[in-house]
Design a protein around this motif. Sequence first.
Motif, short mmCIF file in Angstrom:
data_model
loop_
_atom_site.label_atom_id
_atom_site.label_comp_id
_atom_site.label_asym_id
_atom_site.label_seq_id
_atom_site.Cartn_x
_atom_site.Cartn_y
_atom_site.Cartn_z
N VAL A 1 4.01 12.16 12.58
CA VAL A 1 3.36 13.41 12.19
C VAL A 1 2.00 13.14 11.54
CG1 VAL A 1 3.50 15.36 10.60
CG2 VAL A 1 5.49 14.74 11.99
N SER A 2 1.91 12.09 10.74
CA SER A 2 0.65 11.79 10.05
C SER A 2 -0.43 11.28 10.99
CB SER A 2 0.89 10.77 8.93
OG SER A 2 1.23 9.50 9.47
N ARG A 3 -0.03 10.86 12.18
CA ARG A 3 -0.99 10.27 13.11
C ARG A 3 -1.14 11.06 14.41
NH1 ARG A 3 0.56 6.98 9.63
NH2 ARG A 3 -0.60 5.09 9.08
N SER A 4 -0.48 12.21 14.50
CA SER A 4 -0.50 12.99 15.73
C SER A 4 -1.22 14.31 15.53
CB SER A 4 0.93 13.25 16.21
OG SER A 4 1.61 12.05 16.48
N THR A 5 -1.73 14.86 16.62
CA THR A 5 -2.29 16.20 16.61
C THR A 5 -1.17 17.19 16.90
OG1 THR A 5 -2.75 16.19 18.98
CG2 THR A 5 -4.45 15.28 17.51
N ARG A 6 -1.49 18.46 16.74
CA ARG A 6 -0.50 19.48 17.07
C ARG A 6 -0.13 19.43 18.55
NH1 ARG A 6 0.83 23.79 13.87
NH2 ARG A 6 0.00 23.72 11.76
N ASP A 7 -1.08 19.06 19.41
CA ASP A 7 -0.75 18.96 20.82
C ASP A 7 0.30 17.88 21.07
OD1 ASP A 7 -2.50 20.97 21.44
OD2 ASP A 7 -4.17 19.62 21.93
N ALA B 1 0.85 -1.19 0.00
CA ALA B 1 0.00 0.00 0.00
C ALA B 1 0.89 1.24 0.00
CB ALA B 1 -0.90 0.00 1.23
N PRO B 2 0.43 2.36 -0.58
CA PRO B 2 1.26 3.57 -0.62
C PRO B 2 1.64 4.05 0.78
CG PRO B 2 -0.59 3.76 -2.13
CD PRO B 2 -0.84 2.54 -1.31
N PHE B 3 2.90 4.36 0.95
CA PHE B 3 3.41 4.99 2.16
C PHE B 3 4.54 5.92 1.75
CE2 PHE B 3 6.65 5.13 5.55
CZ PHE B 3 5.90 5.76 6.54
N ALA B 4 4.50 7.17 2.21
CA ALA B 4 5.50 8.17 1.82
C ALA B 4 5.72 8.11 0.30
CB ALA B 4 6.81 7.94 2.57
N PRO B 5 4.68 8.44 -0.50
CA PRO B 5 4.75 8.21 -1.94
C PRO B 5 5.79 9.02 -2.68
CG PRO B 5 2.78 9.47 -1.35
CD PRO B 5 3.38 8.97 -0.07
N ALA B 6 6.32 10.06 -2.06
CA ALA B 6 7.40 10.81 -2.72
C ALA B 6 8.74 10.11 -2.56
CB ALA B 6 7.48 12.22 -2.14
N MET B 7 8.78 9.05 -1.76
CA MET B 7 10.05 8.35 -1.52
C MET B 7 9.98 6.87 -1.89
SD MET B 7 12.31 8.29 1.96
CE MET B 7 14.07 7.93 1.86
N HIS B 8 8.91 6.19 -1.45
CA HIS B 8 8.81 4.75 -1.65
C HIS B 8 7.92 4.44 -2.84
CE1 HIS B 8 10.95 4.59 2.02
NE2 HIS B 8 9.93 4.89 2.80
N ARG C 1 14.85 1.24 12.06
CA ARG C 1 13.88 2.14 11.44
C ARG C 1 14.53 3.50 11.23
NH1 ARG C 1 11.05 -1.78 13.83
NH2 ARG C 1 8.97 -2.32 12.98
N TYR C 2 14.32 4.08 10.04
CA TYR C 2 14.95 5.33 9.67
C TYR C 2 14.13 6.51 10.18
CZ TYR C 2 17.74 2.37 6.63
OH TYR C 2 18.58 1.39 6.16
N TRP C 3 14.83 7.59 10.53
CA TRP C 3 14.15 8.71 11.17
C TRP C 3 13.09 9.34 10.28
CZ3 TRP C 3 14.31 13.27 8.70
CH2 TRP C 3 15.43 13.58 7.91
N TRP C 4 13.31 9.39 8.97
CA TRP C 4 12.33 10.05 8.09
C TRP C 4 11.02 9.26 8.06
CZ3 TRP C 4 17.22 8.52 6.61
CH2 TRP C 4 17.33 7.30 5.91
N ASP C 5 11.10 7.93 8.09
CA ASP C 5 9.89 7.13 8.17
C ASP C 5 9.23 7.29 9.54
OD1 ASP C 5 10.16 6.02 5.59
OD2 ASP C 5 11.54 4.49 6.35
N ARG C 6 10.03 7.30 10.59
CA ARG C 6 9.50 7.42 11.95
C ARG C 6 8.77 8.75 12.13
NH1 ARG C 6 14.25 6.89 15.90
NH2 ARG C 6 12.56 6.84 17.45
#
Length: 343
Positions: free
Chosen positions: A133-139, A34-41, A123-128
């Motif tokens: 970020v995609s699953r967190s709120t600003r708080d 499934a697509p994940f980080a589509p600009a990279m993977h 695990r690489y930091w950019w994926d982490r």
Amino acid sequence: MPSNSSWIPRAVLGPLSRVFGYGGVIAYHDVTQAPFAPAMHVTVDTLTRQLEFLASERYHVIPLRELISRRRTGRSLRRCVALTFDDAYHGVLAFGCAVLERFQVPATVFVATRYANEKGGGRYWWDRIGWVVSRSTRDAGAELRRAGLDLWDMSSEEMRAEIIALGAGRLTGPVETALARLEEIVGRVPERSLAEPELHELARSELIDFGCHTESHPALPLLSEDEQRREIRHSYTWLADRLPRVHEFLAYPYGLYDTRTAQAARDAGMEAAFSIEGRAAGSRFDLFTCPRIGMAEVNGRNSLALRLNWLLIPLLAWRNGGWHPRTPRPRTPVSSHAHPVPS
């Protein structure tokens, strides 16, 4: 890199490719279902379509070692393409290898050895960060802001540049701590590197060669000359002691290099070194600054055809901002406690 080539009419691409030279080195990262980080993977389906395109256009997909040999001996590189995969992701073994076997095309996998040395793969930091970020709120992101890193208004490219500039491509201690806390809330990103036993499994395929991607995946131009040489040579030695078909090829982490880095690669015994600059290398590329064409889920057939065309190399270099990559500078002020995590 632009995700499409609409600025060149589709009908023009074919004739341009036939009249002028074409070919080059393509760089992938992870292969996913499934697509994940589509600009990279890249997904299996998109990788399959891109390899179908190469076959339909009668490109010769050859091992990277043969492409370098052809360059050294002055043999033709027209229609020649070499495939590479950076960071030795688990998806290359789980999904990518079957696609390569289907088309019977070879590839070189560049390994960051410290990640492969972690139990279960690293695990690489950019994926982490992308996952959190995609699953967190600003708080929730206040953890990262308190650590001196505010990524919420940055694009993925800006985020990448900021991390590289602040810690030479390694997470600072406070950011690592904050990221670990957020991972406890949202979970860990599934994407990871291959562990050593899995590299041995991948090596069973005669289509796969290996090259080095340093030990800890730092931005080499931001390190001292001694650190650069050590990162490169230790990575190669680790691989050569464990795997078959390991070549003295280096993929610069983040595609970044400068004159000191190219010299460090020579001093460390490398035969060739590669960046990622979104364009073909042409027929007379420098062996230690060879550009590769980064391809991902966002790139279509036209995008690949465009970047393989030698006539357009100067135009693509201009669009990329120059012939060589630029090492990022931090946008966020560096605090006195922001030191890279020991590596």
